[in-house]
Structure formats: structure tokens, C-alpha cells
Design a protein around this motif. Structure first.
Motif, PDB file in Angstrom:
ATOM      1  N   LEU A 113       0.828  -1.201   0.000  1.00  0.00           N
ATOM      2  CA  LEU A 113       0.000   0.000   0.000  1.00  0.00           C
ATOM      3  C   LEU A 113       0.868   1.260   0.000  1.00  0.00           C
ATOM      4  O   LEU A 113       0.462   2.302  -0.519  1.00  0.00           O
ATOM      5  CB  LEU A 113      -0.939   0.003   1.207  1.00  0.00           C
ATOM      6  N   LYS A 114       2.064   1.157   0.544  1.00  0.00           N
ATOM      7  CA  LYS A 114       2.970   2.306   0.570  1.00  0.00           C
ATOM      8  C   LYS A 114       3.443   2.684  -0.830  1.00  0.00           C
ATOM      9  O   LYS A 114       3.926   3.798  -1.045  1.00  0.00           O
ATOM     10  CB  LYS A 114       4.184   2.002   1.448  1.00  0.00           C
ATOM     11  N   ASP A 136       4.861  13.160  -0.936  1.00  0.00           N
ATOM     12  CA  ASP A 136       5.377  12.941  -2.290  1.00  0.00           C
ATOM     13  C   ASP A 136       4.436  12.064  -3.106  1.00  0.00           C
ATOM     14  O   ASP A 136       4.870  11.227  -3.910  1.00  0.00           O
ATOM     15  CB  ASP A 136       6.780  12.303  -2.244  1.00  0.00           C
ATOM     16  N   GLY A 137       3.132  12.234  -2.882  1.00  0.00           N
ATOM     17  CA  GLY A 137       2.141  11.484  -3.644  1.00  0.00           C
ATOM     18  C   GLY A 137       1.781  10.136  -3.060  1.00  0.00           C
ATOM     19  O   GLY A 137       0.958   9.416  -3.629  1.00  0.00           O
ATOM     20  N   PHE A 138       2.396   9.792  -1.928  1.00  0.00           N
ATOM     21  CA  PHE A 138       2.158   8.473  -1.326  1.00  0.00           C
ATOM     22  C   PHE A 138       1.762   8.639   0.143  1.00  0.00           C
ATOM     23  O   PHE A 138       1.579   9.750   0.636  1.00  0.00           O
ATOM     24  CB  PHE A 138       3.414   7.603  -1.459  1.00  0.00           C
ATOM     25  N   LEU A 139       1.609   7.510   0.845  1.00  0.00           N
ATOM     26  CA  LEU A 139       1.316   7.546   2.279  1.00  0.00           C
ATOM     27  C   LEU A 139       2.539   8.038   3.054  1.00  0.00           C
ATOM     28  O   LEU A 139       3.662   7.880   2.585  1.00  0.00           O
ATOM     29  CB  LEU A 139       0.929   6.149   2.770  1.00  0.00           C
ATOM     30  N   PRO A 140       2.317   8.598   4.250  1.00  0.00           N
ATOM     31  CA  PRO A 140       1.023   8.855   4.885  1.00  0.00           C
ATOM     32  C   PRO A 140       0.305  10.065   4.296  1.00  0.00           C
ATOM     33  O   PRO A 140       0.939  10.956   3.724  1.00  0.00           O
ATOM     34  CB  PRO A 140       1.406   9.098   6.347  1.00  0.00           C
ATOM     35  N   VAL A 141      -1.016  10.077   4.476  1.00  0.00           N
ATOM     36  CA  VAL A 141      -1.865  11.189   4.028  1.00  0.00           C
ATOM     37  C   VAL A 141      -2.506  11.819   5.261  1.00  0.00           C
ATOM     38  O   VAL A 141      -3.048  11.115   6.120  1.00  0.00           O
ATOM     39  CB  VAL A 141      -2.959  10.685   3.063  1.00  0.00           C
TER      40      VAL A 141
END
Length: 416
Positions: A113-114, A136-141
Motif C-alpha cells: 500500500l505504501k 510525495d504522492g504516497f502515504l502517509p496522508v
């Protein structure tokens, strides 16, 4: 964990597992209802456990039992960090729900998921008045609501899951909402979401899957809701019968919105012996022939379809490869590599996966930590010329923890 599956004739009746997709949707709806809901036949796979953990963090009381789950919703936020595990549905379903709160919440995950892009979630929430940013467009959010409602435009070509999350959250927004969706794929999954919403007292207007109108200030009702069985997991059992045996799979609804019910059409095209009733489906071994099938709306069928096509005489063409890039693995590449080790040629050309049937051989294969790859090679092993050893087979707990036990129940020889 490595497991091995010996060539085995399978025979008998087995119940399909509960749907993890419907379980997660029902958990989401239940935590938004003020009162206690009862979920019957829930899935307790890893993805569902992640949803249960999120429910508790969002203030719900969750009481799991063997064949049912009690959820009391309407509580106050307990944790500001929500871990979605490896569940793509959980991150897209619960991010909009987290936006209902006026405190900053951080959405996290693990494993594959990362590596999945999150910009789509952030962009949609910002349009609806939420403060949100990724890494940077990924997790975490990070998410800070409350979500206000209004107009929002999203791309539905990669996944329909974010749309499901928005459809679940926006009925509780202050304002009415209109969601414009471009190039929506997996429409049946939206039908599944709307079915759950309706059961919990929520109304959504669907204008030909391009525009969704949602009235704000609605109320979720606590209800008793029966989770249907899972066509995704059941498809592997059905293919097992077609490859090497006679299997009866019970519990699958033939009036289901689940797109993976398309496995029946694929089995028919391949020439499998099929007997279908309202509650049971029987599949028997027969001479299988190559077929063409469009899996664009049901990308999770690619793994069982490749297992089936391996035993079909001729060249099978499966459409919809573009839907496989951001799964637990690059499924197109993983299927090509692992079935290649088993002497089956799997190629990709444009949006097609091309499978040349042949003699499936024993081999040492890798699941790529992808539950559906592990199940596909296990089923393909049933008619192989030798034993198939599956590395990292434990990953099946993501969606179908009892998969290997169920294979054993119908006669498969599985070693751990």
C-alpha cells in the motif's frame, strides 16, 4: 511460509468465503449509524481486520463473533492515526470518512500500500473543502475536515474505490454534493456500495455512472445486514473443479452485483461442465478450450482465469491488463513469471493477456506476496505433472484465510 500442493483430484461441496469487499463497506456504514448494527457472515481476513481496527479508532464499539459482528456507531474519535494495513479499499473508503471529523487524522498503511499513489484521494478531498496532503504522492496522508460537500470531479479509470468512499461520507456533509466521474471502471463495485447505502437508509442518485447526486444531512440507520459470499474467492474453487474434479460451491448469489460473477461466463466459454442453481454451482472437469474474455470490469479475475486458461487447448485472450498495475504486485508481470516457471506461456500485448494452454509442470514459484497469485498457482497445481511449491503463501490471509483448508476439504493434498 512455503506450502506445496500436489497434483490432486478435488471433489465435494464447499461454501464460498464471505465477501471482504462487502464486509468493509458494511463496517463503514455501521460506524456512521447512531446505534448498534449486526453484520451476519462477516469476513475476518486481514483487510477486514484493518477495517475493524479503523472503526474502533473512529469511536465505534466492535464486538466480533464467529459468524456475526456487532458494531455500535456514533462514537467520538479515539485515535488520530488510522492504519489501513495493505488494503487499497480501506484507504480509499475510510479517507473520506475520516474527513467527516474536524481534527487532523493521519492515514497510514503497510507493505504494497505504501507504493500505491494517493494523489487522487488528496485532490478529491481538497475539492470538497478538506485540508489534505500526501507524502510525495504516497502515504502517509493527512486529513482535516469537516468535509463540506459541493461539487467534485474525479477520474474513475484506475479504481472505483475512492468514489465508494465519497458516496459513503458525503451523505453526512452539511451541503448537497455532485460527483462527476470520468471514465469509470468497475461499475458493479459502485452498485455494491449503493446497495449497502440503501440498506442503511441512505439515498444516492446515480446518473448513468457519470454523475452522482448526494443530499447532505442524511442519517445512517443501524440495521441487521447479511454479508454475501465472495465471488472473487469462490472463483478459485470453481476453477479447481474445472481443472481436476467435481466441485459444488455453495453460498454464491447469482443475483449479486459483484463483477467477479463473470467467472461463470468464462467457464462456459471454456467448455466447463456447469450446473447452476440459486444457492449452488457445480463445476466438473472436461476438455477445456481457449476463450476470449473482457476482464476490464473484473480485474481480480485475471489470476483464476490464467489458471483456467493454462488447461485450455489453444490460445486464450484476456482483456483489461491495464487494470493490474497497482495491485498487491504488478499482477501482469507476476502471472507471466510464475506461470512461466510452470511451463505456461503468458504474454502481454497492449491491453491483452495472452495465455497459451499446455502441460502444467511442477515448479517452485513465488507469490510476490500477492494473495491472488498464491491462490492461482495453487489451483493450477491440481492438474500439474508434479508438485508446486509456493513461497510466501501466507499472504492469502489478506482476503481468504481459509483457502488452503478449503482446498484440503475437497481433497487437495497441501503440505506446510
Amino acid at each position: 511460509m512455503e506450502r506445496s500442493v500436489e497434483p490432486s483430484s478435488v471433489r465435494g461441496e464447499i461454501k464460498a468465503p464471505p465477501s471482504k469487499s462487502m464486509t468493509q463497506r458494511a463496517i463503514a456504514a455501521a460506524i456512521l449509524a447512531d446505534g448498534q448494527s449486526l453484520l451476519l457472515n462477516p469476513s475476518y481476513c486481514d483487510d477486514s481486520l484493518a477495517a475493524m481496527s479503523i472503526a474502533v479508532s473512529l469511536g465505534a464499539r466492535v464486538e466480533p463473533q464467529a459468524d456475526k459482528m456487532k458494531i455500535s456507531g456514533g462514537g467520538e474519535l479515539k485515535e488520530k492515526k488510522l492504519n489501513c494495513g495493505e488494503s487499497g479499499l480501506a484507504i480509499r473508503l475510510f479517507s473520506p470518512i475520516a474527513a467527516l471529523f474536524d481534527e487532523e487524522i493521519t492515514m497510514t498503511g503497510s507493505g504494497s500500500l505504501k507504493k500505491r499513489p494517493m494523489n487522487m484521494i488528496v485532490d478529491a478531498l481538497i475539492q470538497l473543502g478538506v485540508k489534505s496532503s500526501g507524502t510525495d504522492g504516497f502515504l502517509p496522508v493527512t486529513i482535516k475536515g469537516p468535509i463540506k460537500g459541493g461539487r467534485c470531479e474525479i477520474d474513475g479509470s484506475v479504481s472505483s474505490q475512492l468514489l465508494s468512499g465519497l458516496l459513503m461520507a458525503l451523505p453526512l456533509a452539511e451541503e448537497n454534493s455532485a460527483l462527476k466521474v470520468n471514465n469509470l471502471k468497475s461499475k458493479p463495485y459502485i452498485d455494491m456500495t449503493i446497495e449497502v447505502l440503501k440498506a442503511f437508509g441512505i439515498t444516492v442518485i446515480n446518473e448513468d455512472y457519470g454523475l452522482f447526486r448526494i443530499s447532505g444531512k442524511q442519517k445512517y440507520l443501524p440495521v441487521t445486514y447479511a454479508i454475501e459470499s465472495d465471488w472473487s474467492g469462490g472463483s478459485f474453487l470453481l476453477v479447481a473443479g474445472a481443472i481436476n474434479g467435481n466441485v459444488i460451491v455453495s453460498g454464491l448469489r447469482t443475483d449479486s452485483f459483484q463483477s467477479d460473477m463473470g467467472i461463470l461466463k468464462a467457464l462456459e466459454k471454456a467448455g466447463a461442465k456447469l450446473s447452476i442453481s440459486e444457492s449452488k454451482i457445480e463445476v466438473s472437469k472436461s476438455d477445456l478450450r481457449a476463450f476470449e474474455f473482457d476482464a476490464t470490469e473484473s480485474p481480480d479475475l485475471f489470476p483464476p482465469l490464467v489458471a483456467l486458461a493454462s488447461y485450455c487447448k489453444g490460445v486464450t485472450r484476456l482483456k483489461g491488463v491495464s487494470r493490474l498495475r497497482h495491485k498487491e504486485s504488478d499482477r501482469a508481470l507476476s502471472l507471466s513469471e510464475e506461470f512461466g516457471k510452470m511451463n505456461i506461456k503468458v504474454e502481454v500485448s497492449d491491453d491483452y493477456m495472452i495465455v497459451t494452454g499446455g502441460e502444467v509442470q511442477g515448479a517452485r514459484v513465488n507469490s510476490h506476496d500477492d494473495h491472488r497469485i498464491a491462490m492461482a498457482v495453487a489451483v493450477a497445481a491440481l492438474g500439474a505433472s508434479g508438485t508446486v511449491f509456493i513461497k510466501d503463501s501466507h499472504c492469502i490471509v489478506k482476503s481468504y484465510p481459509g483457502f488452503f483448508d478449503d482446498l484440503r476439504k475437497i481433497g487437495a493434498v497441501v503440505h506446510e
